[in-house]
Design a protein around this motif. Structure first.
Motif, PDB file in Angstrom:
ATOM      1  N   VAL A  87       0.839  -1.200   0.000  1.00  0.00           N
ATOM      2  CA  VAL A  87       0.000   0.000   0.000  1.00  0.00           C
ATOM      3  C   VAL A  87       0.875   1.253   0.000  1.00  0.00           C
ATOM      4  O   VAL A  87       0.645   2.180  -0.781  1.00  0.00           O
ATOM      5  N   ILE A  88       1.884   1.276   0.850  1.00  0.00           N
ATOM      6  CA  ILE A  88       2.768   2.438   0.921  1.00  0.00           C
ATOM      7  C   ILE A  88       3.463   2.669  -0.417  1.00  0.00           C
ATOM      8  O   ILE A  88       3.462   3.784  -0.957  1.00  0.00           O
ATOM      9  N   ARG A  89       4.030   1.619  -0.965  1.00  0.00           N
ATOM     10  CA  ARG A  89       4.741   1.735  -2.248  1.00  0.00           C
ATOM     11  C   ARG A  89       3.810   2.229  -3.360  1.00  0.00           C
ATOM     12  O   ARG A  89       4.142   3.145  -4.112  1.00  0.00           O
TER      13      ARG A  89
ATOM     14  N   ILE B  65       2.629   5.921  -2.927  1.00  0.00           N
ATOM     15  CA  ILE B  65       3.691   6.860  -3.325  1.00  0.00           C
ATOM     16  C   ILE B  65       3.720   6.986  -4.843  1.00  0.00           C
ATOM     17  O   ILE B  65       3.778   8.098  -5.379  1.00  0.00           O
ATOM     18  N   LYS B  66       3.640   5.865  -5.544  1.00  0.00           N
ATOM     19  CA  LYS B  66       3.615   5.901  -7.009  1.00  0.00           C
ATOM     20  C   LYS B  66       2.370   6.640  -7.511  1.00  0.00           C
ATOM     21  O   LYS B  66       2.445   7.443  -8.445  1.00  0.00           O
ATOM     22  N   ALA B  67       1.236   6.378  -6.883  1.00  0.00           N
ATOM     23  CA  ALA B  67      -0.023   7.005  -7.305  1.00  0.00           C
ATOM     24  C   ALA B  67       0.012   8.518  -7.129  1.00  0.00           C
ATOM     25  O   ALA B  67      -0.547   9.258  -7.947  1.00  0.00           O
ATOM     26  N   LEU B  68       0.665   8.980  -6.078  1.00  0.00           N
ATOM     27  CA  LEU B  68       0.707  10.417  -5.823  1.00  0.00           C
ATOM     28  C   LEU B  68       1.555  11.172  -6.840  1.00  0.00           C
ATOM     29  O   LEU B  68       1.402  12.388  -6.988  1.00  0.00           O
ATOM     30  N   PHE B  69       2.421  10.479  -7.569  1.00  0.00           N
ATOM     31  CA  PHE B  69       3.121  11.133  -8.673  1.00  0.00           C
ATOM     32  C   PHE B  69       2.137  11.443  -9.801  1.00  0.00           C
ATOM     33  O   PHE B  69       2.261  12.442 -10.487  1.00  0.00           O
ATOM     34  N   ARG B  70       1.147  10.563  -9.990  1.00  0.00           N
ATOM     35  CA  ARG B  70       0.129  10.772 -11.020  1.00  0.00           C
ATOM     36  C   ARG B  70      -1.006  11.653 -10.544  1.00  0.00           C
ATOM     37  O   ARG B  70      -1.581  12.411 -11.317  1.00  0.00           O
ATOM     38  N   TYR B  71      -1.362  11.519  -9.268  1.00  0.00           N
ATOM     39  CA  TYR B  71      -2.510  12.240  -8.710  1.00  0.00           C
ATOM     40  C   TYR B  71      -2.098  12.960  -7.421  1.00  0.00           C
ATOM     41  O   TYR B  71      -2.552  12.605  -6.328  1.00  0.00           O
ATOM     42  N   PRO B  72      -1.263  13.975  -7.521  1.00  0.00           N
ATOM     43  CA  PRO B  72      -0.732  14.623  -6.306  1.00  0.00           C
ATOM     44  C   PRO B  72      -1.787  15.308  -5.439  1.00  0.00           C
ATOM     45  O   PRO B  72      -1.585  15.493  -4.241  1.00  0.00           O
TER      46      PRO B  72
ATOM     47  N   GLY C  20      -4.214  10.310   2.382  1.00  0.00           N
ATOM     48  CA  GLY C  20      -4.666   9.888   3.706  1.00  0.00           C
ATOM     49  C   GLY C  20      -4.415   8.412   3.953  1.00  0.00           C
ATOM     50  O   GLY C  20      -4.008   8.006   5.051  1.00  0.00           O
ATOM     51  N   LEU C  21      -4.649   7.601   2.928  1.00  0.00           N
ATOM     52  CA  LEU C  21      -4.386   6.166   3.032  1.00  0.00           C
ATOM     53  C   LEU C  21      -2.894   5.919   3.243  1.00  0.00           C
ATOM     54  O   LEU C  21      -2.509   5.069   4.050  1.00  0.00           O
ATOM     55  N   LEU C  22      -2.071   6.689   2.556  1.00  0.00           N
ATOM     56  CA  LEU C  22      -0.624   6.596   2.755  1.00  0.00           C
ATOM     57  C   LEU C  22      -0.256   6.965   4.184  1.00  0.00           C
ATOM     58  O   LEU C  22       0.528   6.266   4.835  1.00  0.00           O
TER      59      LEU C  22
ATOM     60  N   SER D  41      -1.293   4.170   6.550  1.00  0.00           N
ATOM     61  CA  SER D  41      -0.442   2.989   6.375  1.00  0.00           C
ATOM     62  C   SER D  41       0.945   3.219   6.953  1.00  0.00           C
ATOM     63  O   SER D  41       1.521   2.317   7.577  1.00  0.00           O
ATOM     64  N   CYS D  42       1.488   4.416   6.747  1.00  0.00           N
ATOM     65  CA  CYS D  42       2.794   4.743   7.328  1.00  0.00           C
ATOM     66  C   CYS D  42       2.717   4.727   8.853  1.00  0.00           C
ATOM     67  O   CYS D  42       3.611   4.189   9.517  1.00  0.00           O
ATOM     68  N   PHE D  43       1.639   5.286   9.393  1.00  0.00           N
ATOM     69  CA  PHE D  43       1.471   5.293  10.846  1.00  0.00           C
ATOM     70  C   PHE D  43       1.433   3.866  11.397  1.00  0.00           C
ATOM     71  O   PHE D  43       2.121   3.544  12.360  1.00  0.00           O
ATOM     72  N   GLU D  44       0.647   3.012  10.757  1.00  0.00           N
ATOM     73  CA  GLU D  44       0.515   1.628  11.206  1.00  0.00           C
ATOM     74  C   GLU D  44       1.814   0.844  11.038  1.00  0.00           C
ATOM     75  O   GLU D  44       2.029  -0.141  11.739  1.00  0.00           O
ATOM     76  N   SER D  45       2.667   1.274  10.113  1.00  0.00           N
ATOM     77  CA  SER D  45       3.959   0.615   9.896  1.00  0.00           C
ATOM     78  C   SER D  45       5.066   1.202  10.757  1.00  0.00           C
ATOM     79  O   SER D  45       6.211   0.753  10.687  1.00  0.00           O
ATOM     80  N   GLY D  46       4.734   2.214  11.554  1.00  0.00           N
ATOM     81  CA  GLY D  46       5.730   2.818  12.420  1.00  0.00           C
ATOM     82  C   GLY D  46       6.558   3.904  11.751  1.00  0.00           C
ATOM     83  O   GLY D  46       7.536   4.380  12.323  1.00  0.00           O
ATOM     84  N   LEU D  47       6.177   4.305  10.549  1.00  0.00           N
ATOM     85  CA  LEU D  47       6.884   5.369   9.842  1.00  0.00           C
ATOM     86  C   LEU D  47       6.241   6.710  10.211  1.00  0.00           C
ATOM     87  O   LEU D  47       5.591   7.371   9.407  1.00  0.00           O
ATOM     88  N   LEU D  48       6.428   7.089  11.458  1.00  0.00           N
ATOM     89  CA  LEU D  48       5.696   8.216  12.020  1.00  0.00           C
ATOM     90  C   LEU D  48       6.032   9.543  11.356  1.00  0.00           C
ATOM     91  O   LEU D  48       5.156  10.387  11.146  1.00  0.00           O
TER      92      LEU D  48
END
Length: 94
Positions: free
Chosen positions: A37-39, A42-49, A56-58, A61-68
Motif C-alpha cells: 500500500v505504501i509503495r 507513493i507511485k499514485a501520488l506522482f500521477r494524482y498529487p 490519507g491512506l498513505l 499505512s505509514c502510521f501503522e507501519s511505524g513510519l511516524l
C-alpha cells in the motif's frame, strides 16, 4: 505469486483512475499488505498529487507501519490541500 496478486499487479501497471487505485489499495490495507500500500500510494501520488484520499491512506499505512515522520508529513500535506478548499465549504453553507 498468486493469480490474484498477478491480477492486481496488472491493474496497477495499467495506470488506473485514482478512484480505482483508492479502492484496490484500501482492500490491500485491509489484508495487512502495508508495504504494498505504501509503495503504490507513493507511485499514485506522482500521477494524482492532489488526491487527499490516497494521501490519507498513505498516512494511515505509514502510521501503522511505524513510519511516524512520513505519516506526519502526509497528514500535513493532506490538511493543507483541504484547507485550500475551505472557502468552498463556506459557500455551501450560505
Amino acid at each position: 505469486m498468486k493469480p490474484s496478486d498477478e491480477f492486481l499487479d496488472q491493474i496497477l501497471n495499467e495506470a488506473p483512475s485514482s478512484e480505482t487505485l483508492f479502492l484496490l489499495l484500501t482492500n490491500q490495507k485491509a489484508e495487512g499488505r502495508l508495504n504494498t500500500v505504501i509503495r503504490e500510494c507513493i507511485k499514485a501520488l506522482f500521477r494524482y498529487p492532489g488526491d487527499t484520499r490516497i494521501r490519507g491512506l498513505l498516512a494511515e499505512s505509514c502510521f501503522e507501519s511505524g513510519l511516524l515522520s512520513r505519516a506526519e508529513s502526509e497528514v500535513e500535506t493532506a490538511t493543507a490541500q483541504i484547507e485550500e478548499l475551505i472557502h468552498l465549504y463556506k459557500l455551501k453553507g450560505l
